[in-house]
Design an enzyme around this catalytic site. Sequence first.
Site, mmCIF file in Angstrom:
data_model
loop_
_atom_site.group_PDB
_atom_site.id
_atom_site.type_symbol
_atom_site.label_atom_id
_atom_site.label_comp_id
_atom_site.label_asym_id
_atom_site.label_seq_id
_atom_site.Cartn_x
_atom_site.Cartn_y
_atom_site.Cartn_z
ATOM 1 N N CYS A 35 2.856 6.158 8.689
ATOM 2 C CA CYS A 35 1.563 6.110 7.357
ATOM 3 C C CYS A 35 0.807 7.422 7.637
ATOM 4 O O CYS A 35 0.245 7.529 8.781
ATOM 5 C CB CYS A 35 0.906 4.728 7.359
ATOM 6 S SG CYS A 35 -0.468 5.205 6.131
ATOM 7 N N HIS B 88 3.627 1.985 11.527
ATOM 8 C CA HIS B 88 2.569 1.969 12.510
ATOM 9 C C HIS B 88 2.554 3.149 13.509
ATOM 10 O O HIS B 88 1.364 3.296 14.120
ATOM 11 C CB HIS B 88 2.790 0.872 13.275
ATOM 12 C CG HIS B 88 2.471 -0.577 12.542
ATOM 13 N ND1 HIS B 88 3.896 -1.378 12.113
ATOM 14 C CD2 HIS B 88 1.408 -1.068 11.837
ATOM 15 C CE1 HIS B 88 3.428 -2.271 11.206
ATOM 16 N NE2 HIS B 88 1.937 -2.274 10.983
ATOM 17 N N SER C 201 1.626 -4.969 3.293
ATOM 18 C CA SER C 201 3.263 -5.080 3.667
ATOM 19 C C SER C 201 3.884 -6.016 3.097
ATOM 20 O O SER C 201 5.138 -6.371 3.310
ATOM 21 C CB SER C 201 3.342 -4.912 5.218
ATOM 22 O OG SER C 201 2.894 -6.040 5.763
ATOM 23 N N ASN D 118 -3.819 -6.401 8.755
ATOM 24 C CA ASN D 118 -4.824 -6.379 7.353
ATOM 25 C C ASN D 118 -4.524 -7.658 6.659
ATOM 26 O O ASN D 118 -5.499 -8.262 5.930
ATOM 27 C CB ASN D 118 -4.234 -5.334 6.546
ATOM 28 C CG ASN D 118 -2.761 -5.211 5.923
ATOM 29 O OD1 ASN D 118 -2.690 -6.066 4.813
ATOM 30 N ND2 ASN D 118 -1.885 -4.906 6.566
ATOM 31 N N THR E 254 -7.005 1.321 11.657
ATOM 32 C CA THR E 254 -7.147 1.509 10.040
ATOM 33 C C THR E 254 -7.313 0.363 9.204
ATOM 34 O O THR E 254 -7.613 0.507 8.205
ATOM 35 C CB THR E 254 -5.971 2.297 9.556
ATOM 36 O OG1 THR E 254 -4.818 1.600 9.726
ATOM 37 C CG2 THR E 254 -5.426 3.775 10.377
ATOM 38 N N CYS F 230 0.787 -1.121 -0.011
ATOM 39 C CA CYS F 230 0.103 0.001 -0.112
ATOM 40 C C CYS F 230 0.796 1.411 -0.018
ATOM 41 O O CYS F 230 2.073 0.960 -0.038
ATOM 42 C CB CYS F 230 -1.041 0.016 1.279
ATOM 43 S SG CYS F 230 0.089 0.205 2.764
ATOM 44 N N SER G 123 0.601 -9.194 10.553
ATOM 45 C CA SER G 123 -0.060 -8.452 9.770
ATOM 46 C C SER G 123 -1.455 -8.559 10.037
ATOM 47 O O SER G 123 -1.952 -9.421 9.519
ATOM 48 C CB SER G 123 0.465 -8.406 8.440
ATOM 49 O OG SER G 123 -0.450 -7.631 7.607
ATOM 50 N N GLU H 295 -0.188 -0.323 16.037
ATOM 51 C CA GLU H 295 -0.807 0.915 15.546
ATOM 52 C C GLU H 295 -2.041 1.624 16.675
ATOM 53 O O GLU H 295 -1.818 2.873 17.078
ATOM 54 C CB GLU H 295 -1.637 0.704 14.509
ATOM 55 C CG GLU H 295 -2.395 1.929 14.002
ATOM 56 C CD GLU H 295 -3.646 1.542 12.920
ATOM 57 O OE1 GLU H 295 -4.628 2.068 13.039
ATOM 58 O OE2 GLU H 295 -3.207 1.084 11.975
ATOM 59 N N CYS I 59 -8.307 2.644 6.371
ATOM 60 C CA CYS I 59 -7.361 2.801 5.208
ATOM 61 C C CYS I 59 -8.174 2.360 4.123
ATOM 62 O O CYS I 59 -8.504 1.312 3.827
ATOM 63 C CB CYS I 59 -6.233 1.853 5.410
ATOM 64 S SG CYS I 59 -5.236 1.944 3.792
#
Length: 309
Positions: free
Chosen positions: A107, A85, A290, A248, A186, A13, A246, A137, A218
């Site tokens: 980010c 993060h 990532s 996400n 996010t 991303c 991770s 995060e 996000c």
Amino acid sequence: MVQIIRASDMGFCMGVRRAVQIMESEASPERPVFSVGEIVHNPHVVRALERSGVVQLPGPDEVEGDIGKATAERVKAGRVAITAHGVGERVVRELEASGLEIIDTTCPIVTRAQRYGQKFAREGWHVLIYGDPGHKEVRGILGWTFGQDGEPGATVVPQSDYESLRRLVEEFPGGFPNKIGVMAQTTHKMEDFARFVANLMLLRRDFNFELHVVNTLCHATTGQQEAAAALAKEVDVMIVVGGKKSANTRHLREVAEEQGTRAYHIEGPEELQADWFAGVERIGLTAGASTPDFSVDAVEARIRELVGA
């Protein structure tokens, strides 16, 4: 003939790409940069950056006490990177006070969430963060949510279902607040965040209260989830590539499984098993935000070897 189909939206991303590019341009073996924790949650990216001159130090999740002071003691003099993060305000202030040169790769979307949390808390709103309490995060966002009196002004809520929120409301210390700012980690799923807000509204429907909801999700992550869901409907099995830490990437596996499709979350090609593909005709491939392209390419190449494609 077995088909291997990649998701239309997957991989690096904007925030991760930006962080990696900053580190690659700043670090060298002769002039290293010290990272406060992992730059991103992907071991292949971390190892590549280490070869480029990025030295990883323990982050706020691994060290108790004054992380900024601990970092200064380790580095003595040099450059320190804040990871994608982000970190809490106290860590930033400690690093600034240490006299070290700071390279901030947070980010921008995470920075936006931090600023909303700070604004809510300083204006007297209690912040509800829908997210994982242990995620780096979220811990960083919490570190910005202090009121004018210096007291913590936020609560992290990991569940979105009605019963979990009902218990939270009923057991809230000192009574549930009437001014509530709502935001999310996010990388969470839009459907879950919407459910969280809707259930909160239902629980408080008999009370006069102010609710300010900010969509801190996000868009890149949301787009990847939508692409993974669409692909999962068209294939027999999904392979999701990304770091095990991770969030996400884990959510990509979840959205694939929600479509009734078998899904496997792996970090690299060595984890693939031939029996996953027995009798399948269409294999879906996606990757977390990532995950670099070379990891996806290596996984696809190994799948082709296993299925004889």
